[in-house]
Design a protein around this motif. Structure first.
Motif, short mmCIF file in Angstrom:
data_model
loop_
_atom_site.label_atom_id
_atom_site.label_comp_id
_atom_site.label_asym_id
_atom_site.label_seq_id
_atom_site.Cartn_x
_atom_site.Cartn_y
_atom_site.Cartn_z
N ASP A 131 7.84 1.25 13.11
CA ASP A 131 6.57 1.92 13.37
C ASP A 131 5.90 2.17 12.03
O ASP A 131 6.48 2.84 11.15
CB ASP A 131 6.79 3.29 14.04
N GLU A 132 4.71 1.67 11.86
CA GLU A 132 3.98 1.96 10.61
C GLU A 132 3.60 3.43 10.59
O GLU A 132 3.25 4.00 11.62
CB GLU A 132 2.73 1.08 10.52
N GLN A 133 3.70 4.04 9.45
CA GLN A 133 3.36 5.46 9.28
C GLN A 133 2.40 5.59 8.11
O GLN A 133 2.39 4.72 7.23
CB GLN A 133 4.63 6.26 8.98
N PRO A 134 1.61 6.66 8.08
CA PRO A 134 0.68 6.80 6.96
C PRO A 134 1.38 6.89 5.60
O PRO A 134 0.80 6.55 4.57
CB PRO A 134 -0.06 8.11 7.26
N TYR A 135 2.68 7.29 5.60
CA TYR A 135 3.42 7.38 4.33
C TYR A 135 4.26 6.14 4.07
O TYR A 135 4.95 6.06 3.06
CB TYR A 135 4.35 8.62 4.36
N TYR A 192 10.57 -7.74 3.98
CA TYR A 192 9.26 -8.38 4.08
C TYR A 192 8.17 -7.33 4.33
O TYR A 192 7.12 -7.33 3.69
CB TYR A 192 9.30 -9.41 5.22
N ARG A 193 8.46 -6.42 5.27
CA ARG A 193 7.49 -5.38 5.60
C ARG A 193 7.15 -4.51 4.39
O ARG A 193 5.98 -4.24 4.09
CB ARG A 193 8.05 -4.50 6.72
N ALA A 194 8.18 -4.08 3.68
CA ALA A 194 7.95 -3.22 2.52
C ALA A 194 7.11 -3.95 1.47
O ALA A 194 6.17 -3.38 0.89
CB ALA A 194 9.29 -2.77 1.93
N ARG A 195 7.43 -5.20 1.23
CA ARG A 195 6.65 -5.98 0.24
C ARG A 195 5.20 -6.11 0.65
O ARG A 195 4.30 -5.97 -0.18
CB ARG A 195 7.26 -7.38 0.08
N LEU A 224 -5.72 5.27 -3.13
CA LEU A 224 -4.26 5.36 -3.12
C LEU A 224 -3.74 5.37 -1.68
O LEU A 224 -4.28 6.09 -0.83
CB LEU A 224 -3.85 6.65 -3.84
N SER A 225 -2.70 4.59 -1.43
CA SER A 225 -2.09 4.56 -0.09
C SER A 225 -0.89 5.50 -0.03
O SER A 225 -0.44 6.01 -1.05
CB SER A 225 -1.62 3.14 0.24
N PHE A 226 -0.36 5.71 1.16
CA PHE A 226 0.89 6.43 1.43
C PHE A 226 0.82 7.92 1.10
O PHE A 226 1.85 8.57 0.97
CB PHE A 226 2.08 5.82 0.66
#
Ligand code: FES
Ligand SMILES: [Fe+2]
Length: 420
Positions: A218-222, A365-368, A384-386
């Motif tokens: 699940d993608e999260q804002p962080y 792969y996802r993290a990259r 800035l993300s996360f």
């Protein structure tokens, strides 16, 4: 695999690099709080390819400034720490925790004060929390929001930070922390709970039982949340829910109650990384040493893996032990030494054009992809993300729990069973 340009973009963190500029915008752990005593020795800290000293002044506040004295570059690791400032032993210039030159006794008395005020000093804001001194090295006049993870609100008795130092790039360190697939193999000798050394014994039994979990993200804002789902007897499943708070932190799943671990990979320079293992318990003081629980890490919490060997001796791998049944041959060192050995064996900056990824590498792969998106966005827009006000960092918690096969792990109230 990655193309050469993207690999460079992700891995280079020195001054002037896009990733270096982005990563400097986040608060990062610099050293253990306990390492700094009021008026005690300054601590050398290298981050993002730059050298600093951290020191605790007479009044208890912490300063963080360039290691090279702004006068003629003598190391301030040698400085006297007294009367709320660091005084260089070469010519006696003195610097406050705010990063100001407050005395330059080699200058004529009548212009000394004005001269001192004119001395440029590179210093950065610090914040102490969770047994760590954190530093903000970015460009903004006002530092961004501090990520108030739950361990950062605990008293020192409830938190044990340990720093490993590895001779590889930061992304190699982070990827190893995210890689769930290796655990059943690389760490199989340590997973055997009968040794009694394992802090997280119940976890280990599940990990050994099913080496091919199904992963859901699940993608999260962080960053993202990863559920590793294993089949269990009795119409139940077992979920290990990892939380990844990019760009640095991976929260390792453990039972809802009891001690937990969060790890992070912080760049020292392009080819050296501080890998922090932070154990904490929200309910009670930590009664056992994390090092003792995981094997025989050396007793130095600032460099616990100092005795791990290196490429020249193959990280002290014991071939006879492998013949006798030990998987990795990296003995009695716990998971971290095994992780560090394989990370270093890949070379200082792994050539990701040479990889051949499989299903088990989805998390990598996802993290990259998320990091590449973030660094390009920051480079092109300055955004800035996360991070952001809407994120509740304090609620990020990685858990593992069993649940009925027909339920959804995302919805399951694991606290209700844990409380029974
Ligand atoms: S080099 Fe530090 S005071 Fe001169
Ligand atoms: Fe590992």
């Amino acid at each position: 695999m990655l193309n050469k340009a993207d690999n460079e973009l992700l891995t280079r963190v020195g001054p002037g690099t896009p990733m270096g500029a982005m990563l400097r915008e986040y608060w990062v752990p610099a050293c253990r709080s306990a390492k700094l005593e009021a008026d005690g020795a300054p601590e050398r800290v290298r981050l993002f390819g730059e050298n600093f000293v951290a020191f605790r002044a007479t009044d208890g506040r912490v300063g963080f400034m360039q290691e090279a004295c702004p006068h003629r570059c003598a190391s301030l690791a040698l400085a006297r720490n007294e009367d709320n400032g660091l005084r260089c032993i070469f010519h006696g210039w003195k610097f406050s925790v705010e990063g100001k030159c407050v005395d330059a006794p080699t200058e004529p008395r009548q212009q000394r004060e004005r001269f001192a005020e004119s001395v440029p000093v590179l210093a950065h804001p610090v914040h102490e929390a969770g047994g760590l001194v954190w530093v903000y090295m970015g460009e903004k006049a006002t530092p961004p929001r501090f990520p108030d993870y739950e361990f950062t609100a605990l008293p020192d008795t409830h938190v044990q930070p340990y720093r490993g130092i590895i001779r590889t790039n930061w992304l190699q360190g982070l990827e190893a922390l995210l890689d769930s697939a290796h655990v059943t193999f690389l760490h199989s000798a340590n997973l055997n709970s009968s040794t009694g050394r394992n802090y997280f014994k119940d976890e280990s039994d599940f990990m050994l039982a099913d080496g091919a979990p199904v992963f859901e993200f699940d993608e999260q804002p962080y960053g993202f949340r990863e559920g590793a789902i294993r089949e269990e007897p009795g119409n139940r499943r077992y979920a290990r829910v990892r939380e990844v708070s990019l760009p640095f932190f991976s929260f390792i799943p453990s039972a809802p109650k009891g001690p937990r671990i969060v790890c992070c990979s912080i760049p020292i320079d392009d080819v050296t990384t501080a890998q922090w293992y932070i154990a904490y318990d929200t309910e009670a003081p930590m009664t056992r040493s994390l090092m003792g629980a995981f094997g025989t890490w050396s007793e130095n919490p600032d460099h616990f893996n100092a005795d791990m060997g290196d490429a020249s001796n193959l990280w002290l791998q014991d071939r006879q032990a492998m013949k006798d049944g030990h998987w990795s041959g990296i003995l009695d060192r716990g998971n971290a030494y095994e992780d560090f050995a394989v990370q270093e064996s890949m070379g200082p900056i792994v050539d990701r054009t040479q990889e051949y990824l499989g299903t088990c590498d989805r998390v990598i792969y996802r993290a990259r992809q998320q990091l590449l998106g973030a660094v390009k966005r920051f480079r092109d827009t300055g955004e800035l993300s996360f991070t952001g006000d809407e994120i509740d960092f304090s609620s990020i918690r990685a858990v593992s729990f069993a649940y009925p096969r027909d339920a959804d792990w995302r919805e399951w109230d694991y606290w209700a069973e844990a409380a029974e």
